[in-house]
Scaffold this motif. Structure first.
Motif, PDB file in Angstrom:
ATOM      1  N   UNK A 108       0.851  -1.191   0.000  1.00 43.45           N
ATOM      2  CA  UNK A 108       0.000   0.000   0.000  1.00 43.45           C
ATOM      3  C   UNK A 108       0.882   1.235   0.000  1.00 43.45           C
ATOM      4  N   UNK A 109       0.555   2.176  -0.864  1.00 44.23           N
ATOM      5  CA  UNK A 109       1.274   3.448  -0.921  1.00 44.23           C
ATOM      6  C   UNK A 109       0.251   4.573  -0.865  1.00 44.23           C
ATOM      7  N   UNK A 110       0.498   5.549   0.026  1.00 44.25           N
ATOM      8  CA  UNK A 110      -0.406   6.687   0.172  1.00 44.25           C
ATOM      9  C   UNK A 110       0.404   7.976   0.046  1.00 44.25           C
ATOM     10  N   UNK A 111      -0.081   8.896  -0.783  1.00 44.61           N
ATOM     11  CA  UNK A 111       0.528  10.219  -0.925  1.00 44.61           C
ATOM     12  C   UNK A 111      -0.475  11.275  -0.469  1.00 44.61           C
ATOM     13  N   UNK A 112      -0.038  12.135   0.447  1.00 46.87           N
ATOM     14  CA  UNK A 112      -0.857  13.295   0.829  1.00 46.87           C
ATOM     15  C   UNK A 112      -0.025  14.533   0.572  1.00 46.87           C
ATOM     16  N   UNK A 113      -0.418  15.309  -0.417  1.00 47.95           N
ATOM     17  CA  UNK A 113       0.316  16.500  -0.838  1.00 47.95           C
ATOM     18  C   UNK A 113      -0.597  17.707  -0.650  1.00 47.95           C
ATOM     19  N   UNK A 114      -0.136  18.666   0.161  1.00 52.24           N
ATOM     20  CA  UNK A 114      -0.992  19.790   0.526  1.00 52.24           C
ATOM     21  C   UNK A 114      -0.334  21.135   0.274  1.00 52.24           C
ATOM     22  N   UNK A 115      -1.100  22.037  -0.305  1.00 45.62           N
ATOM     23  CA  UNK A 115      -0.713  23.449  -0.345  1.00 45.62           C
ATOM     24  C   UNK A 115      -1.099  24.052   0.998  1.00 45.62           C
ATOM     25  N   UNK A 116      -0.112  24.241   1.861  1.00 42.86           N
ATOM     26  CA  UNK A 116      -0.385  24.665   3.237  1.00 42.86           C
ATOM     27  C   UNK A 116      -0.871  26.100   3.334  1.00 42.86           C
ATOM     28  N   UNK A 171       7.418  20.676   4.868  1.00 44.77           N
ATOM     29  CA  UNK A 171       8.067  19.437   5.273  1.00 44.77           C
ATOM     30  C   UNK A 171       7.715  18.295   4.326  1.00 44.77           C
ATOM     31  N   UNK A 172       8.672  17.399   4.165  1.00 46.12           N
ATOM     32  CA  UNK A 172       8.445  16.117   3.494  1.00 46.12           C
ATOM     33  C   UNK A 172       8.733  15.027   4.518  1.00 46.12           C
ATOM     34  N   UNK A 173       7.746  14.194   4.789  1.00 46.83           N
ATOM     35  CA  UNK A 173       7.908  13.141   5.788  1.00 46.83           C
ATOM     36  C   UNK A 173       7.494  11.814   5.160  1.00 46.83           C
ATOM     37  N   UNK A 174       8.381  10.846   5.211  1.00 49.79           N
ATOM     38  CA  UNK A 174       8.136   9.547   4.578  1.00 49.79           C
ATOM     39  C   UNK A 174       8.188   8.462   5.643  1.00 49.79           C
ATOM     40  N   UNK A 175       7.079   7.764   5.793  1.00 48.34           N
ATOM     41  CA  UNK A 175       7.012   6.640   6.720  1.00 48.34           C
ATOM     42  C   UNK A 175       6.936   5.335   5.951  1.00 48.34           C
ATOM     43  N   UNK A 222       3.672   8.911   2.172  1.00 50.78           N
ATOM     44  CA  UNK A 222       4.380  10.140   1.828  1.00 50.78           C
ATOM     45  C   UNK A 222       3.529  11.336   2.218  1.00 50.78           C
ATOM     46  N   UNK A 223       4.012  12.102   3.183  1.00 51.85           N
ATOM     47  CA  UNK A 223       3.299  13.299   3.631  1.00 51.85           C
ATOM     48  C   UNK A 223       4.117  14.513   3.215  1.00 51.85           C
ATOM     49  N   UNK A 224       3.551  15.337   2.348  1.00 48.97           N
ATOM     50  CA  UNK A 224       4.240  16.529   1.853  1.00 48.97           C
ATOM     51  C   UNK A 224       3.314  17.722   2.035  1.00 48.97           C
ATOM     52  N   UNK A 225       3.763  18.719   2.789  1.00 49.25           N
ATOM     53  CA  UNK A 225       2.949  19.906   3.025  1.00 49.25           C
ATOM     54  C   UNK A 225       3.839  21.133   3.026  1.00 49.25           C
TER      55      UNK A 225
END
Length: 329
Positions: free
Chosen positions: A154-162, A242-246, A259-262
């Motif tokens: 499973x791969x999840x990407x959350x990319x946000x314009x903060x 921040x870019x945070x990869x778990x 992948x959490x990118x905000x």
């Protein structure tokens, strides 16, 4: 249902607004320890509110008995546990936005057991919920596997314009910091998306897996030319977010990747889930889910599930399905 809110910062105030818009829900108490808030009526804190309820410092000053507690005070198990244990003496179900409470059994087993034991003794449920963790990067991908005969990864990407989020969130992800300041806050643990490891463990448990290890890597997003928003002025070569990869590993193989990118200045926001299996599934929410709106909404919607949940410390994995309720539970 009558609601007691504990924690009346920006998130608590927005939740008050959402509660007031719902028929069948009523705020009967608002508690906060901040001296600047105590004594203020909610309408003075949020002009969209009409309730005459005043912020008080203790349950002793709440006249009407509530049915449910909404707790929006902190993000960590260490700090939330004493608050929950004290509130459980009221023998009321509790919904909290504490990120680490979303799935605390692996990372905080002792504290989880304390909460679970007392909640069972009092005959009520405690739930940690939010949009992330609590939905987008854990519950939703887990639910998508319901139609799979097999799941390989499973791969999840959350990319946000903060820039579309509230200022406290922008600061939380390091927008506007120098690279040295970012490194210091990363080192002391004050700059991170809280809950990424909990989300990985949530998915693993939903799939019946016991992971070998989990990694959580954090790095800054850097602006070359600088960015100016309505809230911040980010200088060149300073951090925009921040870019945070778990990553969760099973038998040495990467099986769950989040992948959490905000950051401010990100051109397009989206949330994407990819399940490799039979069948393969890819689901993308174009434009992404606004975290501020969604966190408040799922917290309010969870009220209808928590009152029907079995006693103990619960997660969205084991309470009645949370949905937008138009009437009473």
């Amino acid at each position: 249902m009558k609601i007691l809110q504990v924690g009346m910062g920006p998130l608590g105030q927005k939740i008050s607004e959402f509660i007031e818009q719902r028929s069948g829900l009523q705020i009967v108490g608002a508690i906060d320890t901040n001296p600047q808030l105590i004594g203020s009526d909610l309408g003075s804190l949020n002009t969209k509110l009409t309730t005459p309820i005043k912020v008080v410092e203790s349950i002793k000053h709440v006249d009407d008995k509530p049915d449910v507690i909404i707790l929006t005070t902190t993000s960590t198990m260490e700090s939330i546990t004493p608050q929950i244990l004290e509130l459980l003496d009221l023998e009321l179900p509790i919904v909290s936005t504490c990120e680490e409470l979303s799935y605390p059994w692996i990372c905080s087993p002792d504290l989880s057991k304390q909460i679970d034991d007392k909640a069972r003794k009092k005959g009520v449920a405690v739930l940690g919920v939010g949009v992330n963790p609590g939905f987008l990067m854990d519950a939703l991908p887990s639910f998508l596997t319901a139609v799979c005969q097999s799941v390989e990864s499973i791969k999840v990407d959350r990319v946000q314009d903060a820039s579309q989020r509230r200022l406290p969130f922008q600061k939380k992800i390091g927008a506007g910091l120098s690279q040295d300041e970012f490194a210091k806050r990363k080192s002391d643990g004050s700059l991170r998306h809280v809950g990424l490891t909990e989300s990985i463990q949530f998915i693993a448990t939903a799939l019946g897996l016991e992971l070998d290890r989990v990694t959580d890597e954090i790095s800054p997003l850097i602006s070359e030319n600088g960015i100016k928003t309505k809230d911040l002025n980010v200088e060149p070569n300073f951090c925009t977010g921040v870019r945070q990869i778990g990553t969760g590993y099973l038998n040495g193989k990467e099986i769950i990747k989040l992948n959490f990118i905000a950051g401010v200045g990100i051109e397009s926001s989206y949330d994407s889930i990819e399940v490799a299996g039979n069948p393969n599934i890819k689901s993308t929410i174009e434009g992404g889910v606004n975290g501020d709106i969604a966190t408040c909404a799922i917290t309010v919607n969870a009220i209808y599930s928590i009152v029907r949940a079995n006693p103990g410390l619960r997660t969205v994995h084991d309470v009645p399905l949370i949905s937008r309720m138009n009437g009473k539970a």
